[in-house]
Scaffold this motif. Structure first.
Motif, PDB file in Angstrom:
ATOM      1  N   GLY A 134     -35.510   3.955 -17.812  1.00 43.65           N
ATOM      2  CA  GLY A 134     -34.145   3.864 -17.306  1.00 43.65           C
ATOM      3  C   GLY A 134     -33.422   5.187 -17.461  1.00 43.65           C
ATOM      4  N   ILE A 135     -32.105   5.127 -17.553  1.00 42.34           N
ATOM      5  CA  ILE A 135     -31.291   6.342 -17.609  1.00 42.34           C
ATOM      6  C   ILE A 135     -31.550   7.071 -18.917  1.00 42.34           C
ATOM      7  CG2 ILE A 135     -28.950   7.275 -17.566  1.00 42.34           C
ATOM      8  CD1 ILE A 135     -28.112   4.722 -16.076  1.00 42.34           C
ATOM      9  N   ALA A 136     -31.905   8.346 -18.824  1.00 39.78           N
ATOM     10  CA  ALA A 136     -32.193   9.145 -20.014  1.00 39.78           C
ATOM     11  C   ALA A 136     -30.914   9.335 -20.838  1.00 39.78           C
ATOM     12  CB  ALA A 136     -32.756  10.504 -19.609  1.00 39.78           C
ATOM     13  N   TRP A 137     -31.079   9.318 -22.151  1.00 31.72           N
ATOM     14  CA  TRP A 137     -29.914   9.378 -23.032  1.00 31.72           C
ATOM     15  C   TRP A 137     -29.165  10.699 -22.948  1.00 31.72           C
ATOM     16  CZ3 TRP A 137     -27.530   5.400 -25.126  1.00 31.72           C
ATOM     17  CH2 TRP A 137     -28.225   4.214 -25.302  1.00 31.72           C
ATOM     18  N   ASP A 138     -29.831  11.774 -22.554  1.00 29.72           N
ATOM     19  CA  ASP A 138     -29.107  13.043 -22.472  1.00 29.72           C
ATOM     20  C   ASP A 138     -28.165  13.088 -21.270  1.00 29.72           C
ATOM     21  OD1 ASP A 138     -30.960  13.318 -20.429  1.00 29.72           O
ATOM     22  OD2 ASP A 138     -31.984  15.035 -21.299  1.00 29.72           O
ATOM     23  N   CYS A 139     -28.183  12.062 -20.432  1.00 32.02           N
ATOM     24  CA  CYS A 139     -27.241  11.955 -19.310  1.00 32.02           C
ATOM     25  C   CYS A 139     -26.073  11.030 -19.631  1.00 32.02           C
ATOM     26  CB  CYS A 139     -27.966  11.436 -18.065  1.00 32.02           C
ATOM     27  SG  CYS A 139     -29.231  12.537 -17.422  1.00 32.02           S
ATOM     28  N   ILE A 140     -26.029  10.518 -20.870  1.00 35.40           N
ATOM     29  CA  ILE A 140     -25.031   9.515 -21.247  1.00 35.40           C
ATOM     30  C   ILE A 140     -24.184  10.040 -22.391  1.00 35.40           C
ATOM     31  CG2 ILE A 140     -24.685   7.149 -22.076  1.00 35.40           C
ATOM     32  CD1 ILE A 140     -27.493   6.518 -20.944  1.00 35.40           C
ATOM     33  N   GLY A 141     -22.870   9.972 -22.244  1.00 34.24           N
ATOM     34  CA  GLY A 141     -21.967  10.417 -23.295  1.00 34.24           C
ATOM     35  C   GLY A 141     -21.809   9.385 -24.394  1.00 34.24           C
ATOM     36  N   PRO A 142     -21.158   9.753 -25.493  1.00 34.24           N
ATOM     37  CA  PRO A 142     -20.948   8.803 -26.601  1.00 34.24           C
ATOM     38  C   PRO A 142     -20.162   7.566 -26.190  1.00 34.24           C
ATOM     39  CG  PRO A 142     -20.472  11.054 -27.294  1.00 34.24           C
ATOM     40  CD  PRO A 142     -20.640  11.091 -25.810  1.00 34.24           C
ATOM     41  N   ASP A 143     -19.344   7.684 -25.119  1.00 34.77           N
ATOM     42  CA  ASP A 143     -18.562   6.538 -24.643  1.00 34.77           C
ATOM     43  C   ASP A 143     -19.283   5.776 -23.540  1.00 34.77           C
ATOM     44  OD1 ASP A 143     -18.397   8.433 -22.659  1.00 34.77           O
ATOM     45  OD2 ASP A 143     -16.217   8.362 -22.449  1.00 34.77           O
ATOM     46  N   PHE A 144     -20.587   6.064 -23.358  1.00 38.11           N
ATOM     47  CA  PHE A 144     -21.441   5.427 -22.357  1.00 38.11           C
ATOM     48  C   PHE A 144     -21.066   5.822 -20.924  1.00 38.11           C
ATOM     49  CE2 PHE A 144     -22.476   3.113 -26.100  1.00 38.11           C
ATOM     50  CZ  PHE A 144     -23.802   2.765 -25.959  1.00 38.11           C
ATOM     51  N   SER A 145     -20.446   6.986 -20.791  1.00 38.88           N
ATOM     52  CA  SER A 145     -20.181   7.526 -19.462  1.00 38.88           C
ATOM     53  C   SER A 145     -21.373   8.352 -18.985  1.00 38.88           C
ATOM     54  CB  SER A 145     -18.929   8.402 -19.485  1.00 38.88           C
ATOM     55  OG  SER A 145     -19.126   9.514 -20.364  1.00 38.88           O
ATOM     56  N   LEU A 146     -21.548   8.408 -17.666  1.00 34.67           N
ATOM     57  CA  LEU A 146     -22.574   9.277 -17.092  1.00 34.67           C
ATOM     58  C   LEU A 146     -22.037  10.700 -17.031  1.00 34.67           C
ATOM     59  CD1 LEU A 146     -24.224   7.317 -14.120  1.00 34.67           C
ATOM     60  CD2 LEU A 146     -25.236   7.934 -16.321  1.00 34.67           C
ATOM     61  N   LEU A 147     -22.840  11.638 -17.495  1.00 34.75           N
ATOM     62  CA  LEU A 147     -22.425  13.043 -17.557  1.00 34.75           C
ATOM     63  C   LEU A 147     -22.895  13.797 -16.313  1.00 34.75           C
ATOM     64  CD1 LEU A 147     -23.448  13.706 -21.281  1.00 34.75           C
ATOM     65  CD2 LEU A 147     -21.211  12.987 -20.397  1.00 34.75           C
TER      66      LEU A 147
END
Length: 407
Positions: A347-360
């Protein structure tokens, strides 16, 4: 003059999307839920057929470790909404819970439908609107959400978006990974979906398959790559399924990428090896193998059948039988696909996700986008860990979106 309440569109009406909607609607945000299926939370209802394992009662440190490499990223969401909070939430919807003998937590009704009805009723009372048969197609050039609906194309403008589209297991229930090309086109790094908590393939003989497919293997222990799990499994026509096996799915899946592997089954984990050898040491005399192993080792017919699979037509000596009872080798040739897996990894790689679960790193013309649930790259065994993390990340994404709009 009062500003209108912000509007957030949530795509995906499974537990993660419903959890996000609950957090936001309580905060006074306008929320609409969109889903391509005719009704909400179909996989949730499917899970309820087995009693709806909501969460697990084990200690927090051990609980968090079940999430493997994703534990650190999931920790804040799980700390904000831990297992006891989930139990309190269910009770607030009229579904008291209890802890089973295995430590798993279930609603007293053992059903998903009463809890889901109460949950949807609460959301409706909070002003959440539901739009079924709306299949998300991506974003328009102005950042609007594009949907295919029975009435034709539709465009929706939102102040923020929460994606809770699930993983890719049991696609007929709604989560098919169809969003992957859309997110990749936006620069989001996606790891391929693979089965988790899946059955494995075993080349049974036709005699064994016809006689024992659908038969449970109770009170066994499975060992692979130094890890041992006690529990139960089920013989299927294709191989093995069940909770004890699912706990080993990640290492089995990785190893199977290089070819067949060997899984060892302890058919009597409660019986010491020396005691077993003593019981079998006298030999079987004129008794059949089935009768001897039933009386001396307490084995069920399916367990005896497994031993016959290993020995073939030969007459094994007592030492060989004792060894097979404690460490029966099974050749695993592959695993079941996503269409039959309980859950998925990838699924979505964690390095694309911010601490607030936003997509970066999304294009500037898009509204803030948040993600939750199984579409993130994590996996966990069955036992309540899946649903706990799905709901916790849904709530975290909802809180993240509300905080972003408040700023």
């Amino acid at each position: 003059m009062n500003q209108p309440a912000p509007f957030i569109a949530i795509i995906g009406a499974g537990p993660a999307g419903l959890a996000a909607a609950e957090v936001l609607s309580v905060a006074g945000v306008q929320v609409s839920l969109y889903d391509r299926m005719p009704s909400a939370a179909r996989k949730f209802l499917m899970a309820g057929r087995g009693g709806l394992n909501l969460t697990h009662s084990e200690a927090a440190e051990a609980f968090l470790a079940r999430y493997g490499t994703a534990a650190e990223r999931l920790a804040p969401a799980l700390a904000a909404f831990p297992p006891q909070a989930l139990r309190n939430w269910a009770a607030g919807l009229g579904e008291e819970t209890f802890v089973g003998s295995s430590g798993r937590v279930f609603p007293e009704s053992f059903k998903a439908s009463p809890l889901l009805r109460a949950w949807l009723g609460r959301l409706a009372a909070n002003g959440v609107t539901f739009h079924p048969r709306h299949e998300w197609q991506g974003f328009g050039t102005s950042g609007v959400l594009l949907f295919a609906t029975p009435d034709g194309p539709a465009a929706v403008k939102a102040d923020a978006v929460i994606l809770a589209l699930g993983g890719a297991s049991w696609p007929r229930l709604g989560s098919d990974g169809g969003f992957v090309p859309v997110l990749r086109a936006l620069g989001v790094r996606m790891n391929d979906f693979v089965p988790a908590n899946m059955g494995v393939l075993v080349p049974w003989s036709e005699v064994f398959r016809q006689k024992f497919a659908g038969t449970p293997l109770k009170r066994i222990a499975l060992t692979f790559n130094g890890a041992t799990v006690k529990g139960e499994a089920m013989v299927s026509a294709a191989g093995l399924e069940g909770g004890a096996l699912y706990a080993l799915s990640a290492p089995l899946r990785r190893a199977l990428a290089d070819g067949p592997v060997t899984l060892h089954v302890d058919l009597r984990p409660d019986l010491d090896g020396a005691e077993l050898a003593r019981r079998l040491g006298g030999g079987r005399g004129s008794a059949s193998l089935s009768t001897f192993l039933r009386k001396a080792a307490g084995l069920a017919p399916v367990a005896v059948g497994l031993i016959r699979e290993a020995t073939g037509p030969t007459r094994p000596d007592p030492a060989t039988l004792a060894r097979l009872v404690k460490a029966l080798p099974l050749t695993i040739t592959g695993h079941a696909g996503l269409e039959r897996a309980i859950s998925s990894a990838g699924g979505i790689a964690w390095d694309c996700i911010g601490p607030d679960f936003s997509l970066l790193g999304l294009p500037a013309h898009l509204p803030p986008v948040f993600v939750a649930g199984e579409m993130l790259d994590w996996e966990a065994p069955t036992g309540g860990y899946l649903l706990q993390a799905v709901i916790a990340t849904g709530r975290a994404a909802g809180a993240g979106a509300e905080a972003r709009l408040s700023r």
